[in-house]
Design a protein around this motif. Structure first.
Motif, PDB file in Angstrom:
ATOM      1  N   MET A  54     -16.636 -11.650 -23.944  1.00 60.67           N
ATOM      2  CA  MET A  54     -15.326 -11.696 -24.510  1.00 60.67           C
ATOM      3  C   MET A  54     -15.180 -11.027 -25.783  1.00 60.67           C
ATOM      4  SD  MET A  54     -14.048 -15.620 -23.557  1.00 60.67           S
ATOM      5  CE  MET A  54     -15.343 -16.647 -24.364  1.00 60.67           C
ATOM      6  N   ARG A  55     -16.245 -11.028 -26.703  1.00 59.49           N
ATOM      7  CA  ARG A  55     -15.898 -10.333 -27.900  1.00 59.49           C
ATOM      8  C   ARG A  55     -16.081  -8.789 -27.667  1.00 59.49           C
ATOM      9  NH1 ARG A  55     -20.017 -14.256 -29.755  1.00 59.49           N
ATOM     10  NH2 ARG A  55     -21.756 -12.892 -29.144  1.00 59.49           N
ATOM     11  N   GLU A  56     -16.837  -8.420 -26.566  1.00 55.30           N
ATOM     12  CA  GLU A  56     -16.829  -6.865 -26.588  1.00 55.30           C
ATOM     13  C   GLU A  56     -15.766  -6.440 -25.731  1.00 55.30           C
ATOM     14  OE1 GLU A  56     -20.639  -6.511 -24.234  1.00 55.30           O
ATOM     15  OE2 GLU A  56     -21.655  -7.098 -26.245  1.00 55.30           O
TER      16      GLU A  56
ATOM     17  N   GLN B 244      -9.030 -10.268 -28.186  1.00 51.30           N
ATOM     18  CA  GLN B 244      -7.751 -10.914 -28.617  1.00 51.30           C
ATOM     19  C   GLN B 244      -7.099 -11.193 -27.183  1.00 51.30           C
ATOM     20  OE1 GLN B 244      -7.263 -12.036 -31.472  1.00 51.30           O
ATOM     21  NE2 GLN B 244      -9.227 -11.075 -32.337  1.00 51.30           N
ATOM     22  N   ASP B 245      -7.547 -10.913 -26.021  1.00 49.68           N
ATOM     23  CA  ASP B 245      -6.734 -11.397 -24.985  1.00 49.68           C
ATOM     24  C   ASP B 245      -6.702 -12.622 -24.298  1.00 49.68           C
ATOM     25  OD1 ASP B 245      -5.556 -11.221 -22.378  1.00 49.68           O
ATOM     26  OD2 ASP B 245      -6.213  -9.336 -21.748  1.00 49.68           O
ATOM     27  N   TRP B 246      -6.009 -13.638 -24.897  1.00 45.27           N
ATOM     28  CA  TRP B 246      -6.087 -15.016 -24.752  1.00 45.27           C
ATOM     29  C   TRP B 246      -5.706 -15.296 -23.241  1.00 45.27           C
ATOM     30  CZ3 TRP B 246      -8.623 -18.308 -27.508  1.00 45.27           C
ATOM     31  CH2 TRP B 246      -8.665 -17.559 -28.911  1.00 45.27           C
ATOM     32  N   GLU B 247      -4.972 -14.656 -22.705  1.00 47.97           N
ATOM     33  CA  GLU B 247      -4.646 -14.914 -21.169  1.00 47.97           C
ATOM     34  C   GLU B 247      -6.041 -14.849 -20.287  1.00 47.97           C
ATOM     35  OE1 GLU B 247      -1.973 -13.412 -17.352  1.00 47.97           O
ATOM     36  OE2 GLU B 247      -1.930 -12.367 -19.225  1.00 47.97           O
ATOM     37  N   LYS B 248      -6.583 -13.515 -20.673  1.00 47.77           N
ATOM     38  CA  LYS B 248      -7.951 -13.412 -19.884  1.00 47.77           C
ATOM     39  C   LYS B 248      -9.244 -14.717 -20.368  1.00 47.77           C
ATOM     40  CE  LYS B 248      -7.774  -8.592 -18.866  1.00 47.77           C
ATOM     41  NZ  LYS B 248      -8.496  -7.215 -19.051  1.00 47.77           N
ATOM     42  N   ILE B 249      -9.002 -14.999 -21.547  1.00 51.41           N
ATOM     43  CA  ILE B 249     -10.035 -16.190 -22.252  1.00 51.41           C
ATOM     44  C   ILE B 249      -9.686 -17.354 -21.559  1.00 51.41           C
ATOM     45  CG2 ILE B 249     -10.531 -17.407 -24.293  1.00 51.41           C
ATOM     46  CD1 ILE B 249     -10.014 -14.468 -25.933  1.00 51.41           C
ATOM     47  N   TYR B 250      -8.442 -17.736 -21.366  1.00 51.94           N
ATOM     48  CA  TYR B 250      -8.037 -19.163 -20.753  1.00 51.94           C
ATOM     49  C   TYR B 250      -8.369 -18.833 -19.194  1.00 51.94           C
ATOM     50  CZ  TYR B 250      -5.168 -22.211 -18.463  1.00 51.94           C
ATOM     51  OH  TYR B 250      -4.875 -23.495 -17.762  1.00 51.94           O
ATOM     52  N   ARG B 251      -8.047 -17.561 -18.512  1.00 49.23           N
ATOM     53  CA  ARG B 251      -8.542 -17.712 -17.090  1.00 49.23           C
ATOM     54  C   ARG B 251      -9.954 -17.992 -16.899  1.00 49.23           C
ATOM     55  NH1 ARG B 251      -7.894 -11.754 -15.236  1.00 49.23           N
ATOM     56  NH2 ARG B 251      -5.937 -12.108 -16.058  1.00 49.23           N
ATOM     57  N   TRP B 252     -10.765 -17.321 -17.991  1.00 47.48           N
ATOM     58  CA  TRP B 252     -12.207 -17.553 -17.818  1.00 47.48           C
ATOM     59  C   TRP B 252     -12.945 -18.933 -18.282  1.00 47.48           C
ATOM     60  CZ3 TRP B 252     -12.613 -12.154 -20.920  1.00 47.48           C
ATOM     61  CH2 TRP B 252     -12.373 -11.135 -19.830  1.00 47.48           C
ATOM     62  N   LEU B 253     -12.071 -19.479 -19.056  1.00 50.03           N
ATOM     63  CA  LEU B 253     -12.584 -20.882 -19.544  1.00 50.03           C
ATOM     64  C   LEU B 253     -11.940 -22.188 -19.091  1.00 50.03           C
ATOM     65  CD1 LEU B 253     -13.381 -19.746 -23.040  1.00 50.03           C
ATOM     66  CD2 LEU B 253     -14.992 -20.452 -21.680  1.00 50.03           C
ATOM     67  N   ASN B 254     -10.848 -21.731 -18.492  1.00 51.40           N
ATOM     68  CA  ASN B 254     -10.217 -23.156 -18.029  1.00 51.40           C
ATOM     69  C   ASN B 254     -11.039 -23.875 -16.980  1.00 51.40           C
ATOM     70  OD1 ASN B 254      -9.485 -22.605 -14.845  1.00 51.40           O
ATOM     71  ND2 ASN B 254      -8.743 -20.959 -15.729  1.00 51.40           N
ATOM     72  N   GLN B 255     -10.417 -25.264 -16.936  1.00 55.99           N
ATOM     73  CA  GLN B 255     -11.242 -26.458 -16.278  1.00 55.99           C
ATOM     74  C   GLN B 255     -11.391 -26.065 -14.738  1.00 55.99           C
ATOM     75  OE1 GLN B 255      -9.036 -29.953 -16.805  1.00 55.99           O
ATOM     76  NE2 GLN B 255      -6.796 -28.984 -16.064  1.00 55.99           N
ATOM     77  N   ASN B 256     -10.575 -25.367 -14.086  1.00 55.20           N
ATOM     78  CA  ASN B 256     -10.673 -24.929 -12.767  1.00 55.20           C
ATOM     79  C   ASN B 256     -12.254 -24.263 -12.602  1.00 55.20           C
ATOM     80  OD1 ASN B 256     -10.190 -25.084  -9.993  1.00 55.20           O
ATOM     81  ND2 ASN B 256      -9.418 -23.032 -10.140  1.00 55.20           N
TER      82      ASN B 256
END
Length: 381
Positions: free
Chosen positions: A93-95, A99-111
């Motif tokens: 994510m750092r690399e 700052q793309d929080w849509e992708k960060i949420y997609r990768w870390l969400n509870q599903n």
């Protein structure tokens, strides 16, 4: 020589960490793989039943729930750290998308986490069922897993589940509203910690004494609070705050300290959401109505982080549910100090009816078991 012996003992006594490759995005067949970790908390025996617990960034930031060795003796215990604590994912994510929080949420969400759990279950147990044990925030993810993989679960134990969506949907009054017009001198972050850790009976006490009791408790907390929240994995923590604040409000508008704190800690995600309106992930509790396994819910009547009636409603979703309420707060401060609580927990895991009755009696004698007729009921299956 002593140092070598200590090192050897440490290797045998420390939880054994295992890695597994999972898709970065389970919905993408071409997704790259990331490494996540789970831990064997004791020696694995294929002939014993297995219990999964899940590390959660919010629980980790405030107070992990330590089960103690006595509870683990008769079961395999697997603690899943998962993608929220994956150094591999954090580096990616750092690399690639700092700052793309849509992708960060997609990768870390509870599903995504739930699908990771299922991959770990299949790797360890194959077709065997698993028992899940969740505390506070982690319970929300385990309930989401149950909603998707109910046939794989034998039993679910929820300890003070932090479920703001039930509270919001049923318009339960939040106890923190009482503090809105009071000069608490606490920031929203401090109030969240105060509500999380408090185990004082404010709202079942004499109203004439309530203000003095609250003021003295706030003063003691203010003087002792370190306000040192762990943020080793800030993206993971922000996503979990976001998922809880989704449960609280439609447009992230709020009028009480707990909601304000959740919103503040997930602000980048809310900003991104308002700009892009990306899909959100929720939990379908109605699936519980067809769940044939056991659900044990352990709640606290002095909880001011979330309305205690939430656990009543949660129990109604499951045909085979047992609800037990304690005279304690969200962090289970009093119960953690009582060995009998762990004996009761083990009795639920083993389904030992006689031990449940003995533990109920001991906890009742200690004035820790709540059996109020006009508030909630204890149901024993």
């Amino acid at each position: 020589m002593i140092g070598v012996i200590g090192l050897i003992l440490g290797l045998f006594l420390s939880p054994l960490a295992e890695n597994i490759l999972v898709p970065l995005d389970h919905s993408d067949p071409q997704s790259r793989k990331i490494t996540i970790t789970y831990h064997y908390e004791n020696e694995f025996d294929p002939d014993r039943k297995t219990v999964f617990t899940l590390d959660d960034p919010i629980d980790d930031a405030f107070q992990k729930f330590d089960l103690g060795e006595t509870v683990k003796e008769e079961f395999n215990w697997v603690r899943i750290s998962g993608r929220h604590f994956s150094e591999d994912l954090q580096s990616f994510m750092r690399e690639s998308s700092p700052q793309d929080w849509e992708k960060i949420y997609r990768w870390l969400n509870q599903n995504q986490v739930s699908q990771d759990i299922e991959m770990i279950r299949r790797k360890i147990l194959g077709q065997k069922k698993v028992t899940l044990l969740g505390y506070s925030s982690s319970t929300g993810i385990l309930l989401h897993y149950l909603s998707s993989y109910a046939p794989t679960v034998e039993k679910l134990i929820c300890i003070n589940p932090f479920l703001m969506d039930i509270q919001t949907n049923l318009s339960f009054w939040n106890f923190s509203n009482y503090f809105q017009n009071k000069q608490t001198e606490l920031t929203d972050a401090e109030f969240f910690e105060f509500a999380y850790r408090s185990s004082v009976d404010f709202f079942n006490s004499d109203p004439s004494l309530r203000d003095s009791l609250i003021n003295s408790s706030l003063k003691v907390f203010k003087e002792s609070s370190s306000n040192d929240m762990k943020t080793n994995f800030p993206n993971s923590l922000a996503v979990r705050f976001f998922e809880h604040s989704i449960e609280l409000m439609t447009e992230a508008n709020s009028d009480f300290p707990i909601a304000n704190f959740l919103k503040e800690k997930s602000k980048p995600l809310w900003t991104e959401y308002f700009n892009k309106r990306f899909p959100l992930i929720g939990t379908n509790y109605d699936v519980g109505l067809s769940f044939t396994g056991q659900v044990i819910i352990l709640g606290s009547v002095y909880d001011i982080l979330i309305n205690p009636k939430v656990v009543d409603v949660l129990a109604e979703f499951f045909p085979k549910s047992t609800l037990v309420l304690f005279r304690d707060g969200h962090s289970f401060e009093k119960m953690r100090e009582t060995k009998e609580f762990y004996v009761l927990l083990l009795a639920f895991l083993k389904n030992d009816f006689q031990q449940k009755v003995r533990s109920y009696q001991i906890l009742s004698d200690l004035n820790l078991l709540f059996i109020g007729k006009n508030y909630n009921n204890i149901r024993i299956n």
